[in-house]
Enzyme design. Structure first.
Site, PDB file in Angstrom:
ATOM      1  CB  CYS A 271      -5.480  -3.326   3.982  1.00 55.67           C
ATOM      2  SG  CYS A 271      -4.085  -2.477   3.253  1.00 55.67           S
TER       3      CYS A 271
ATOM      4  CB  CYS B 224      -2.175  -4.692   4.193  1.00 59.49           C
ATOM      5  SG  CYS B 224      -2.398  -3.031   4.834  1.00 59.49           S
TER       6      CYS B 224
END
Length: 122
Positions: free
Chosen positions: A33, A30
């Site tokens: 993230c 991600c």
């Protein structure tokens, strides 16, 4: 303070305590993230009295499912075992700092009273 890796084995012990815990639900693949990780880490170093934990949603799918995580990163703030905040999206550092201050100011006696009242009503 370094962040703590949270798993199904240690989650309740870490999050169920008396202090404030920030939980970052994330995954290696991600991009947002990975972009949020340094902000989260910097906040952990500035707030040594708070526990900062990370849940790898790929490795801990059961935990992610338990909390209904559908989008990552998702930040959750737990204080005295009560979830005060849970929202997807990477936050800039100043917004995270503000959120931490708000969590510190919450009247937990009032929160626990409301939780108890809601449980009695069934």
């Amino acid at each position: 303070m370094a962040t703590v890796e949270l798993t199904t084995e240690n989650f309740n012990d870490v999050v169920g305590g008396s202090g404030i815990v920030l939980v970052d639900f994330w995954a290696e693949w991600c991009g947002p993230c990975r972009a949020f990780a340094p902000t989260f880490e910097a906040a952990s170093e500035k707030n040594e009295d708070i526990t900062f934990g990370k849940v790898d949603t790929e490795a801990q799918q059961e935990l992610a499912a338990t909390f209904g995580i559908r989008s990552i990163p998702t930040l959750m703030i737990v204080r005295e075992g009560v979830v005060l905040f849970s929202q997807p999206g990477a936050l800039p550092g100043n917004a995270l700092d503000d959120l931490i201050e708000q969590a510190r100011k919450v009247d937990m006696e009032e929160v626990h009273a409301k939780v108890a009242e809601a449980q009695q009503q069934g």
